[in-house]
Scaffold this motif. Structure first.
Motif, PDB file in Angstrom:
ATOM      1  N   ARG A 133       0.728  -1.879   0.256  1.00 16.18           N
ATOM      2  CA  ARG A 133      -0.627  -0.297  -0.203  1.00 16.18           C
ATOM      3  C   ARG A 133       1.032   1.083  -0.148  1.00 16.18           C
ATOM      4  O   ARG A 133       1.746   1.386   0.049  1.00 16.18           O
ATOM      5  N   SER A 162       0.944   6.005   4.619  1.00 21.61           N
ATOM      6  CA  SER A 162       0.416   7.376   4.796  1.00 21.61           C
ATOM      7  C   SER A 162       0.655   8.671   4.999  1.00 21.61           C
ATOM      8  O   SER A 162       0.404  10.144   4.950  1.00 21.61           O
ATOM      9  N   PHE A 187       8.261   6.332   4.930  1.00 24.34           N
ATOM     10  CA  PHE A 187       7.809   6.101   5.815  1.00 24.34           C
ATOM     11  C   PHE A 187       7.252   4.342   5.706  1.00 24.34           C
ATOM     12  O   PHE A 187       6.053   4.987   6.333  1.00 24.34           O
ATOM     13  N   GLU A 193       5.615   1.336   5.635  1.00 24.88           N
ATOM     14  CA  GLU A 193       4.268   0.466   7.012  1.00 24.88           C
ATOM     15  C   GLU A 193       4.786  -0.497   6.135  1.00 24.88           C
ATOM     16  O   GLU A 193       3.520  -1.068   5.133  1.00 24.88           O
ATOM     17  N   LEU A 194       4.697  -1.939   6.813  1.00 25.93           N
ATOM     18  CA  LEU A 194       4.907  -3.394   6.260  1.00 25.93           C
ATOM     19  C   LEU A 194       3.294  -4.104   7.283  1.00 25.93           C
ATOM     20  O   LEU A 194       3.218  -3.614   8.830  1.00 25.93           O
ATOM     21  N   LEU A 195       2.229  -5.056   6.555  1.00 24.55           N
ATOM     22  CA  LEU A 195       0.788  -5.640   6.736  1.00 24.55           C
ATOM     23  C   LEU A 195       1.868  -6.629   7.473  1.00 24.55           C
ATOM     24  O   LEU A 195       3.040  -7.034   6.931  1.00 24.55           O
ATOM     25  N   ARG A 249       5.739  -7.999   6.911  1.00 21.61           N
ATOM     26  CA  ARG A 249       6.880  -8.011   8.254  1.00 21.61           C
ATOM     27  C   ARG A 249       7.510  -9.839   8.928  1.00 21.61           C
ATOM     28  O   ARG A 249       8.353  -9.184   8.751  1.00 21.61           O
TER      29      ARG A 249
END
Lengths: 452, 452
Positions: free
Chosen positions: B3, B6, B10, B12-14, B18
């Motif tokens: 995705r 936001s 930066f 971020e992983l699901l 991860r």
């Protein structure tokens, strides 16, 4: 933390101390995964708007800005300004809302990361610290059973750590609020705030607060303080609450929930959980079960693990995500383990075998040995210089490496191998393709020191 | 990063992503420890004075300040102002100097942490990213052999990751500088800066730079470019350099060192390391061996692992600490693995067994089963609600959990147990005290997808 940090509040560990911290982190991770919790990480920064949303000024937020802004520093809006997160709950709530479409609910996650708070440093309170959070969040609703499950996860996790006995104390906000309402004190948040000060100022002063700030009668003060006095390791607290003669449906709901938590805990972790009806968890936004945990004999350290149920961890306006979770103060725990020598590492390096060099030309042959040992999971180092054997052995011994490996050659020129246990001095022939040390020598062990 | 983050830069992983990142981190850690490297962490912040000391303005440092300063913001001195570190080398150098009295030299450490740079985000370049660094530092001197050892550690580590083929390219600053000096170009740093642009602007433009900025003759330009053209997977590069007819003692030293690195690599990791005499590693402060590494077929991603030898990593004025080390760009690698589907997790949760509930009263009995399974290392979840079996199975299946456990009771009221493999549909009686799934089902597996 054997040494003074060069920047107050920002502890750094020596390698042998880090072995202890890694043992704690690995144990927590292992336990959380055994219970089916997925790992995530969130970014270290949030918008200041997000962080300060609940008026969390008291958390002493660290703001972040690029040193080299392009051109003159623009007056950026608060919603674009960044700051380091002060806990893992606010970032997790944002993550859940942003990724709700990709997550399966109930979503069980653990998260082990650093947080930052600009508070005055003291033992147990740092400006940079690691927390380990476990939470379950539901989409719209979350079965109460997770309140019990979460307590069990944490009890498993803390029991697996090299710690003295600990005591989890549990209460239930519905129980407290229903009781206060039942005795006619409608500002239940105000009562909770006063009761929360019991530890610090004592029952007499709390009574005065209730009288002066909330207009409580003698009877109301008496009952509120009587409730807060109740503690039990079993279900006996239920009858003691009932004996105070207060009727309220929310009180009944809270009693039933707390009874479920204490009943299961008494069965599965006897002596580790106490119903303590004075626990209020201050200003936090819990709505049901609340937990806090102290190390027995280290109560002044404060809670090492706290949390609770919140009916609305996060919301995107349309959906609400209730949750229950706890947070372990890893840095606080590890600092205490190290400063009080509650546990230590058996050696400061991962290395189990140190391959000595007979002369400078044997380095490549020594690497062959190391490669064979590593392929079978034995951490191995090769000496970088063919110093005298005594010096090579001392270099290994000083770092706690248990074995030194010697390669040579027999009269036919075939390679010979011997391995020496530095602790016993015993030296025996060994085959690099098959030799194994005992499992306890493979990696540094973290254990409580033997009693003197 | 399936995705859009936001906050740009930066990532971020699901949870399932991860799992892949954790696999990469665990593999690196395991490999570094097999080679005897100790783990440390340094604080996330340094003083700005420390960070900007080498004029590292181009790293786009993030400054940090407490949002709530006590009273009016004082004009703090630069040496008290803090910023987030932009790499792990500067903090490590400070750590070594501060703790030299507590460390054993040569000190082998690895460090896996986040760093921050306020650069413009793009694929492979993030504002928050994780690096894995391995370095060895000596006290005063450090045997050259560690230059070889470090290459071998990294080759082992990268080979263990779910990556396509990679290619490490090595050069030696002494070789380059000695050569340039030998052909009469005394501004060796200037030549290196120009040669470093070969990839971007090509040999013709580099030749112009050498002529215009350094006053190089045609012969000097020709030789400098001829040197940069030399690549080899074996020791043949030595003769090709010699054939250029340049004499210089530093050149000889560099040739011998690079030959040692390439010779051992060719022996232990054939085809993975190339001597590439165009590698300059830009403005960095290396003094001997330099390394960089690309993924074959993903060259545009840039180097995924770079480093080298520096004669003075750190100094406290009296002692100097030379080192050699490399840094793996973990976030860059993981982002590529995920975006190109080079590997994926076999499931998104750690859970191997999901204990279903027959009715609401069986929750405690289900917890007994879970406790037995977890005690033998099997990650287990208990259903929180006695929904229809079909619904419980779907909840497990959706998350990739391979097994569902059913408890019941026979006609005598004794408990019965069956376990169903959701993938095959096979359901068999099982004993919670002894049943084990295949090892590959115990934890999520991270593997490259089968070819179509």
């Amino acid at each position: 933390m054997a040494r003074k940090a060069s920047l107050s509040g920002f502890p750094e560990l020596l390698p042998e101390e880090r072995v202890v911290e890694n043992h704690v982190l690995d144990t927590l991770r292992r336990t959380f995964e055994l219970h089916g919790f997925s790992n995530i990480e969130t970014r270290s920064m949030e918008t200041q708007e997000q962080l300060l949303r609940k008026g969390e000024i008291d958390k002493e937020v660290y703001a972040v800005s690029r040193l080299q802004e392009d051109g003159p520093a623009p007056e950026r809006r608060a919603k674009d300004r960044l700051a380091l997160h002060f806990d893992l709950t606010v970032p997790f709530a944002r993550y859940v809302v942003e990724n709700a479409g990709h997550l399966d609910f109930p979503f069980q996650r653990y998260q082990i990361q650093k947080s930052w708070r600009g508070e005055r440093p003291q033992e147990g309170r740092y400006r940079e610290f690691t927390q380990a959070d476990v939470d379950v969040v539901g989409d719209g609703a979350l079965p109460f059973r997770y309140d019990v499950e979460l307590a069990l996860v944490i009890l498993d996790a803390l029991s697996a750590l090299p710690l003295p006995a600990f005591r989890m104390r549990a209460n239930n906000r519905k129980l407290s609020e229903g009781f206060y309402r039942g005795i006619g004190l409608t500002d239940t948040a105000g009562v909770l705030r006063s009761i929360d000060k019991l530890d610090k100022i004592g029952p007499e002063a709390v009574g005065n607060l209730l009288r002066e700030e909330l207009g409580a009668t003698e009877e109301q003060v008496g009952k509120a303080l009587a409730l807060a006095e109740i503690t039990a390791e079993d279900l006996s607290f239920v009858d003691r609450v009932r004996a105070l003669g207060v009727q309220d449906p929310l009180l009944e709901e809270g009693l039933a929930e707390l009874a479920e938590v204490i009943g299961q805990a008494a069965k599965r972790a006897p002596g580790q959980v106490t119903a303590d009806l004075s626990i209020a968890r201050g200003l936090d936004y819990y709505t049901g079960t609340v937990y806090e945990t102290v190390l027995v004999g280290h109560e002044e350290l404060g809670s090492i693990c706290s949390g609770g149920r919140y009916e609305s961890l996060a919301s995107d306006g349309k959906r609400t995500f209730p949750g229950v979770g706890l947070s372990i103060g890893v840095t606080r725990l590890v600092a205490r383990i190290l400063s009080q020598h509650l546990a230590a590492a058996s050696r400061k390096v991962p290395t189990a075998v140190y391959v000595a060099l007979t002369d400078e030309d044997t380095w490549s042959a020594a690497q062959d040995v190391a490669q064979q040992l590593r392929a079978r999971g034995i951490p191995t180092e090769v000496s970088a210089q063919a110093a005298k054997f005594g010096k090579q052995i001392r270099h290994a011994d000083r770092r706690g490496i248990p074995y030194v490996w010697f390669t040579g050659s027999d009269e036919q020129g075939n390679p010979t191998h011997e391995v020496k246990d530095i602790r016993s001095g015993e030296q025996v022939p060994a085959d690099p393709a098959t030799w194994m040390p005992p499992a306890t020598d493979l990696a540094p062990q973290v254990t409580a020191p033997a009693a003197d």
